[in-house]
Scaffold this motif. Structure first.
Motif, PDB file in Angstrom:
ATOM      1  N   ASN A   1       4.854 -31.696 -73.448  1.00 28.65           N
ATOM      2  CA  ASN A   1       4.515 -31.119 -72.152  1.00 28.65           C
ATOM      3  C   ASN A   1       4.417 -29.598 -72.217  1.00 28.65           C
ATOM      4  O   ASN A   1       3.582 -28.993 -71.539  1.00 28.65           O
TER       5      ASN A   1
ATOM      6  N   SER B   1      11.736 -42.946 -73.320  1.00 29.37           N
ATOM      7  CA  SER B   1      10.905 -42.719 -74.507  1.00 29.37           C
ATOM      8  C   SER B   1      11.430 -41.587 -75.372  1.00 29.37           C
ATOM      9  O   SER B   1      11.000 -41.440 -76.517  1.00 29.37           O
ATOM     10  N   ASP B   2      12.353 -40.774 -74.849  1.00 26.55           N
ATOM     11  CA  ASP B   2      12.943 -39.693 -75.646  1.00 26.55           C
ATOM     12  C   ASP B   2      14.027 -40.200 -76.583  1.00 26.55           C
ATOM     13  O   ASP B   2      14.488 -39.454 -77.452  1.00 26.55           O
TER      14      ASP B   2
ATOM     15  N   ARG C   1       9.174 -35.259 -76.019  1.00 32.03           N
ATOM     16  CA  ARG C   1       8.413 -35.309 -74.767  1.00 32.03           C
ATOM     17  C   ARG C   1       8.289 -33.920 -74.163  1.00 32.03           C
ATOM     18  O   ARG C   1       7.202 -33.513 -73.718  1.00 32.03           O
TER      19      ARG C   1
END
Length: 873
Positions: free
Chosen positions: A551, A274-275, A547
């Motif tokens: 986080n 997804s990065d 991402r």
């Protein structure tokens, strides 16, 4: 003086350190004895003799202490592995034995020669299979082992990989037979694991035996890792400074620890699918400030999951369009997509002929005799001998084929052997049979008192070694073998050496009595510091992925949320058990804050109704990590740890340990508190005090041990926004309930703002409301004042805005920033005693903080620009 032909004397040792021989039929690594050697007394092998000499007269107790230190070090470093055999799928501490496997320089020379030869054959096979396909056409490779293999990727046929190589990292599993010879048992070419664990093993074991490590002239590892990194950069298509990344399935993968450890050691970006995104047949990393090109991937995601457009459509681990970017030659893949078919156990049986055909050489390092049952003659030959063989799946698991566990013939009864024979006849091509080899046994340490077997116990071992590309050092197509490896010990009931089935590991030392003095132990990134300092030509920036940014933002929020919840819980319990009877207003305020922050649920009684029941519910919810109807301390700690786990490559070991310790110690304390009915308020307060100390350590690590990049700024912004909403609501409710107007309530407000000492130092014991507002709302010297929080968050947002495109809203201007001149109107109450100006300002701060959180997520954590463009555009 001892002559060269004599064995050195045995070292003095405690009688408790008995040195048992290997089981019958196994090569004895400790004594250097073959499986059929006579049982007469014989001393240790030379390397092991020197190893024990360096320990001196160590007792069992001393080795127990070393094993405990090493286990504690592994726990502190967070080294873990998910054991498939565990029905709960828990992340368990990495299992590492105290003793290393010692491999002599002569043995290693033979291994190295054979591995370098075999990796050349594998590279040539891959080049042919995805090129001219002569090997299949000429009958040297069965089509079922190539086109029929689930990891063969037809879409890569005819594609020349970036850099011209298919393979860059290859792992080989070796075993020593009863006669002392090494055999190849298997090979890993798709996404070999172990390079990170190997480093951790080396550091952990050498810490316990530093003198032995030096005395045995153990070969170092760092040069090989440097060579691999240089090779990948040399072959990648990004020019002089290509951007490399390590593609991980994410923190729930069983080897995530080593993936993050290896990424940090090599200095490459750790990324999930997804990065990444593909634009115009090029791969990009989503960062806080847009898309940055990626030129090479070290992949730890199996090929099937790499691209949902061309492989598994349900994959969330890959990158749509990645295959096209690879075919265009814009991304180096280590290893190339489609190399997994080389891992088939059946391939070992065909490699000798392939070596002769491709290299005109006989393979120097033999493999165990292997029969692919897809050949009728081979199946007929091996079926009567299954009792002395190992049955392996030819293919990995797939939707079409399924798979099965390995069958170890000597561990099967006649009925089970008959079942295997029937299965092989039904699907012969899916079964490969390999000769059973009683593997050598090395000494392992079993702490005394841990089981019936105590002290030094022989355990069967498989050695995993790695061939690494060396294109930058020795030229294209060249390799080096990492001098050492990861020894894997057979699990108690597994019959095979497998970490996935609960086995354990050991470090492997290549000892060389002819080597010169070493350069010191490898210890993380320090091994990569060059001997001569050279001024950098540029100032490379550490990229922050979207991402990681998300986080980090939530790491800050959950740190602050846990602190706020713990502080509020302590204040409530102290107020309920203090010398001064809490007023009606204060009880109302405490009850509202407890419910608002999730310390209690709406179904729980308020302190105005049932003080004892309210207290019991509060303590009960403190340790509830589920968050069904409350979001208490344990819930925040759980998600704090989850955010930290996803950031392992960015957090120091100490920082991660503080996070783990905070959760684990608090849950242990809470479990102890629940043993008593009613739970003790004193014990609960003590547990909350310990938690506050641990959270202070986490905050210190965030403030003093982290790189001040935009990721850290988002962490800080997350903390400040969380603090702002909490403090604004607390003060607003304090005025709404009139709690601030009585002595106890006034003091509790100061406690919640952690401002009691500073307020009394300035205003003594005053209970003046104007003084309170000045101190906790407007004073910029007070780091707990609301205005300081607002100024800090706005300043961090302004720094983020500096690198944004023109016309983008400056989020740092969202929060109102009053100054001391506004103190007077904030202190004005209307005719019914409401501080309306103050309440309006507090409400505005609360609302804007929540909107800012949403807008930060939209701007920095998700890239939607060009979303309507096609991937191949």
């Amino acid at each position: 003086m001892t002559s060269p032909t004599e064995r050195p004397p045995l070292p003095p040792r405690s009688p408790a350190l008995a040195l048992p021989r290997a089981d019958g039929g196994h090569y004895d690594e400790l004594h250097g004895l073959g499986g059929d050697a006579p049982a007469q007394a014989r001393g240790l092998g030379p390397a092991w003799s020197r190893f024990f000499e360096q320990m001196g007269p160590a007792s069992a107790g001393e080795l127990n202490r070393r094993a405990e230190r090493m286990a504690r070090q592994l726990r502190d470093d967070g080294v873990s592995y998910n054991v498939y055999a565990d029905e709960h799928g828990q992340q368990r501490p990495w299992a590492l034995d105290l003793f290393p496997l010692l491999v002599t320089s002569d043995d290693w020379a033979r291994i190295e020669t054979g591995i370098l030869q075999r990796v050349r054959v594998l590279e040539a096979v891959a080049a042919d299979v995805y090129g001219p396909c002569r090997l299949v056409r000429e009958g040297l490779l069965p089509p079922a082992l190539v086109q029929g293999h689930p990891d063969y990727v037809p879409a890569m046929h005819g594609v020349r990989p970036a850099g011209g190589q298919h393979l860059h990292i290859v792992a080989f599993d070796l075993a020593r037979g009863p006669g002392g010879h090494w055999w190849v048992v298997g090979q890993r070419t798709q996404a070999p694991s172990g390079l990170g664990y190997l480093l951790e093993n080396r550091f952990a074991v050498t810490t316990q035996f530093p003198q032995a490590f030096e005395a045995l002239h153990t070969r170092r590892l760092a040069d090989s890792y440097r060579a691999l990194l240089a090779s990948l950069k040399h072959l990648a298509p990004g020019g002089e400074e290509p951007h490399l990344a390590l593609l991980t399935p994410g923190p729930y993968n069983e080897t995530y620890f080593e993936q993050s450890y290896l990424a940090r050691y090599l200095g490459v970006t750790l990324v999930e699918g997804s990065d990444l995104t593909v634009r115009g047949e090029r791969l990009y990393l989503k960062t806080l400030h847009g898309l940055k090109p990626v030129h090479g991937l070290i992949k730890r995601v199996d090929d099937t999951w790499l691209d949902p457009l061309e492989m598994r459509a349900d994959s969330r681990l890959g990158v749509p369009g990645l295959m096209q970017a690879v075919r265009a030659g814009n991304v180096l893949m280590a290893n190339a997509i489609g190399s997994g078919f080389l891992e088939s156990s059946a391939m070992l049986g065909f490699l000798p002929a392939l070596g002769r055909h491709l290299l005109d050489e006989e393979l120097a390092l033999p493999a165990l005799h292997t029969w692919w049952c897809g050949e009728p003659a081979a199946m007929g030959e091996i079926l009567p001998h299954l009792a002395h063989s190992v049955i392996k799946p030819t293919y990995p698991w797939s939707l079409e084929r399924g798979t099965f566990d390995v069958g170890v013939g000597p561990l099967l009864n006649a009925e089970r052997l008959g079942e295997w024979q029937a299965r092989i006849r039904r699907a012969p091509d899916e079964h490969t049979v390999q000769a059973y080899l009683p593997t050598s046994q090395m000494p392992t340490w079993r702490p005394t008192g841990a089981s019936d077997e105590r002290g030094i116990v022989p355990s069967s071992v498989i050695l995993r070694v790695f061939a690494l590309s060396d294109a930058a050092g020795a030229g294209p197509g060249t390799w080096r073998v990492l001098p050492g490896g990861m020894a894997r010990l057979v699990g108690v009931d597994a019959g095979i050496a497998s970490m996935q089935r609960g086995g354990s590991s050991a470090d492997a030392w290549v000892v060389d009595e002819h080597a010169g003095p070493g350069e010191g132990l490898e210890s993380g990134l320090g091994s990569f510091i060059p001997p001569v300092a050279v001024a950098p030509t540029s100032r490379p920036e550490r990229l922050v992925t979207s991402r990681a940014a998300e986080n980090l933002f939530w790491l800050g929020r959950y740190t602050e949320r846990a602190e706020n919840a713990a502080r509020l819980a302590r204040i409530i319990l102290e107020a309920l058990h203090g010398e001064e009877e809490p007023s009606h207003a204060m009880l109302m305020w405490l009850g509202q804050m407890a419910e608002s922050t999730g310390l209690v649920s709406t179904a729980d009684p308020s302190p105005l109704q049932w003080r004892e029941r309210f207290e019991r519910a509060l303590v009960q919810h403190l340790g509830n990590p589920e968050g069904d109807d409350t979001y208490s301390v344990a819930y925040s700690l759980h998600w704090l740890r989850g955010a930290g786990a996803a950031l392992r490559e960015r957090l120091s070991t100490e920082h991660w340990n503080f996070i783990k310790q905070a959760e684990e110690q608090f849950l242990a304390d809470w479990a102890e508190i629940q043993r008593f009915d009613p739970p003790s308020a004193a014990d609960t307060l003590a547990a909350l005090a310990r938690l506050s100390k641990n959270l202070a350590a986490i905050t210190g690590a965030q403030n003093d041990r982290m790189w001040r990049d935009d990721g850290w700024r988002l962490l800080s912004i997350g903390r400040q926004l969380e603090r702002l909403t909490f403090l604004a609501e607390a003060l607003s409710r304090g005025f709404y309930t009139n709690a601030v107007h009585d002595a106890a309530g006034f003091g509790v407000v100061l406690q919640l703002f952690d401002s009691t000492i500073s307020f009394h130092a300035r205003y003594q014991r005053s209970r003046d409301i104007a003084a309170l507002i000045e101190h906790v709302v407007l004073n910029l010297q007070n780091t707990r004042s609301i205005d300081w929080v607002v100024q800090t968050a706005s300043g961090r947002l302004a720094r983020l805005h500096e690198r944004e495109a023109a016309g983008v809203e400056d989020l740092s201007r969202r929060l109102p920033m009053p100054d001391i001149d506004q103190l007077a109107p904030l202190c004005v109450a209307n005719e019914i005693g409401d501080f309306t100006h103050l309440q309006d300002l507090l409400a505005e701060w609360d609302a804007q903080a929540q909107r800012l959180s949403d807008d930060i997520a939209l701007r920095y954590f998700s890239h939607t620009d060009d979303a309507r463009r096609s991937v191949g555009a």
